[in-house]
Motif scaffolding. Structure first.
Motif, PDB file in Angstrom:
ATOM      1  N   SER A   1     -45.189 -50.288 -32.200  1.00  0.00           N
ATOM      2  CA  SER A   1     -45.250 -48.834 -32.021  1.00  0.00           C
ATOM      3  C   SER A   1     -46.093 -48.402 -30.831  1.00  0.00           C
ATOM      4  CB  SER A   1     -45.807 -48.185 -33.295  1.00  0.00           C
ATOM      5  OG  SER A   1     -44.968 -48.457 -34.408  1.00  0.00           O
ATOM      6  N   VAL A   2     -46.573 -49.348 -30.045  1.00  0.00           N
ATOM      7  CA  VAL A   2     -47.345 -48.985 -28.860  1.00  0.00           C
ATOM      8  C   VAL A   2     -46.474 -48.144 -27.928  1.00  0.00           C
ATOM      9  CG1 VAL A   2     -48.515 -49.859 -26.802  1.00  0.00           C
ATOM     10  CG2 VAL A   2     -48.827 -51.002 -29.004  1.00  0.00           C
TER      11      VAL A   2
ATOM     12  N   ASP B   1     -57.679 -47.386 -29.400  1.00  0.00           N
ATOM     13  CA  ASP B   1     -56.324 -46.951 -29.733  1.00  0.00           C
ATOM     14  C   ASP B   1     -55.730 -46.081 -28.628  1.00  0.00           C
ATOM     15  OD1 ASP B   1     -56.404 -48.316 -32.119  1.00  0.00           O
ATOM     16  OD2 ASP B   1     -57.038 -46.578 -33.288  1.00  0.00           O
TER      17      ASP B   1
ATOM     18  N   ASP C   1     -47.301 -51.780 -36.258  1.00  0.00           N
ATOM     19  CA  ASP C   1     -48.317 -51.284 -35.330  1.00  0.00           C
ATOM     20  C   ASP C   1     -48.092 -51.844 -33.930  1.00  0.00           C
ATOM     21  OD1 ASP C   1     -50.836 -49.887 -34.775  1.00  0.00           O
ATOM     22  OD2 ASP C   1     -51.715 -51.875 -34.601  1.00  0.00           O
TER      23      ASP C   1
ATOM     24  N   ASP D   1     -59.326 -43.342 -37.458  1.00  0.00           N
ATOM     25  CA  ASP D   1     -58.768 -42.758 -36.231  1.00  0.00           C
ATOM     26  C   ASP D   1     -59.695 -41.691 -35.656  1.00  0.00           C
ATOM     27  OD1 ASP D   1     -56.583 -44.394 -36.558  1.00  0.00           O
ATOM     28  OD2 ASP D   1     -55.173 -42.802 -37.088  1.00  0.00           O
TER      29      ASP D   1
ATOM     30  N   THR E   1     -51.850 -42.444 -33.515  1.00  0.00           N
ATOM     31  CA  THR E   1     -52.914 -42.263 -34.490  1.00  0.00           C
ATOM     32  C   THR E   1     -52.769 -40.883 -35.119  1.00  0.00           C
ATOM     33  OG1 THR E   1     -54.521 -41.238 -32.990  1.00  0.00           O
ATOM     34  CG2 THR E   1     -54.458 -43.662 -33.047  1.00  0.00           C
TER      35      THR E   1
ATOM     36  N   ASP F   1     -54.448 -57.498 -30.632  1.00  0.00           N
ATOM     37  CA  ASP F   1     -55.209 -56.360 -30.103  1.00  0.00           C
ATOM     38  C   ASP F   1     -56.140 -56.726 -28.955  1.00  0.00           C
ATOM     39  OD1 ASP F   1     -53.952 -54.786 -31.931  1.00  0.00           O
ATOM     40  OD2 ASP F   1     -55.651 -54.612 -33.300  1.00  0.00           O
TER      41      ASP F   1
ATOM     42  N   ASP G   1     -52.556 -46.779 -26.078  1.00  0.00           N
ATOM     43  CA  ASP G   1     -51.425 -45.870 -26.305  1.00  0.00           C
ATOM     44  C   ASP G   1     -50.788 -46.099 -27.670  1.00  0.00           C
ATOM     45  OD1 ASP G   1     -49.781 -43.763 -25.685  1.00  0.00           O
ATOM     46  OD2 ASP G   1     -48.331 -44.964 -24.545  1.00  0.00           O
ATOM     47  N   LYS G   2     -51.652 -46.255 -28.689  1.00  0.00           N
ATOM     48  CA  LYS G   2     -51.173 -46.420 -30.057  1.00  0.00           C
ATOM     49  C   LYS G   2     -51.096 -45.061 -30.751  1.00  0.00           C
ATOM     50  CE  LYS G   2     -52.630 -51.109 -31.259  1.00  0.00           C
ATOM     51  NZ  LYS G   2     -53.336 -51.922 -32.281  1.00  0.00           N
TER      52      LYS G   2
END
Length: 303
Positions: A171-172, A248, A168, A230, A255, A98, A252-253
């Motif tokens: 999944s970006v 986040d 995670d 979130d 949520t 991260d 571009d994650k």
């Protein structure tokens, strides 16, 4: 958040929480070594001490108390869960994942000590977690040690926290649907929170039905925690959160807020917490008030 007075506002719960947080802090100070070689102990203590809500240890202790569990075993389990949580934060904050610079209101471990030392500190904290669960002084039975180790390993591994982090990272930029988003967070965040409850239950005795309902309660608390996280990522500032706000969205994650919108995400968190309360009521436990209060605390927290 609900405006009505909740169990988490009561003086009894606040006093209980403070006393248990202080006890966990003292135990961590005792068990996390300062004298590990080449400055490793300094990095380990920096990662663990003087920060965090200690939610996971509190769930262990509250559940153990609710089922009449073994107090010494519960404290070891509480600290073991917190060490796994701390190690995961150290590794998650590193540039290869991260790449964050702020955690619990202070520079992240790799910023303070360098990447190599941060990696080793995380490794050592993970090992120490399991060491705590197998004391050599006869204070825990072999069967209880084995059960607690298995519960923690399952929650931390490929089908739990580590697997969820892998999803995670993959999944970006991907628009996950709600079942996929829930599945990711039930692993990444929820598995360790659920394990906190089941490990607390494992220090005592409860019927299989009660154990199943406690596991369901833990899963609900874990999911609600992430939904609220979130929400806070877009409504709170970095000083309040103690970590970088808006991270986040910037990365571009996917949520719950990006999927549902802010209002619907809050409504969803409220529904999941209501399910946690209902599950506890169905468990038949006579001393579940603290677990109810912890669920409220998760839903009402500001950081």
């Amino acid at each position: 958040m609900n405006a009505v007075l909740s169990l988490s506002d009561t003086n009894d719960f606040v006093a209980w929480r403070q006393a248990r947080q202080d006890a966990v802090e003292r135990a961590l100070e005792r068990w996390v070594p300062a004298n590990a070689p080449a400055g490793l102990g300094d990095a380990m203590q920096y990662a663990v001490l003087d920060g965090g809500k200690r939610l996971r240890p509190l769930l262990v202790l509250a559940t153990s108390e609710a089922v009449g569990g073994h107090a010494a075993a519960a404290m070891r389990a509480a600290c073991a869960v917190e060490l796994i949580h701390a190690y995961s934060l150290v590794h998650d904050d590193m540039p290869c994942m991260d790449n964050d610079v702020l955690r619990r209101g202070k520079p992240t471990v790799h910023v303070r000590f360098g990447q190599a030392q941060a990696l080793l500190a995380g490794d050592a904290l993970q090992a120490l977690a399991f060491e705590l669960l197998v004391p050599g002084d006869g204070s825990m039975s072999d069967a209880m040690s084995a059960r607690l180790c298995r519960l923690l390993a399952l929650a931390a591994g490929a089908d739990g926290m580590a697997g969820g982090q892998a999803v995670d990272l993959a999944s970006v930029g991907v628009a996950l649907d709600q079942p996929s988003l829930e599945a990711m967070h039930r692993r990444k965040t929820g598995a360790l929170l659920q394990a906190s409850v089941t490990m607390g239950a494992a220090t005592g005795s409860a019927s299989p039905q009660t154990l199943a309902l406690l596991a369901e309660y833990g899963a609900c608390v874990g999911l609600a925690f992430q939904v609220v996280d979130d929400i806070l990522d877009v409504t709170a500032d970095s000083a309040t959160l103690g970590k970088t706000a808006g991270k986040d969205a910037a990365a571009d994650k996917p949520t719950f807020v990006s999927l549902m919108g802010l209002a619907q995400a809050q409504a969803y968190a409220d529904r999941v917490l209501a399910q946690a309360h209902d599950t506890l009521r169905r468990s038949g436990l006579d001393h579940a008030d603290t677990l109810h209060a912890l669920a409220d605390w998760v839903g009402r927290r500001a950081s």
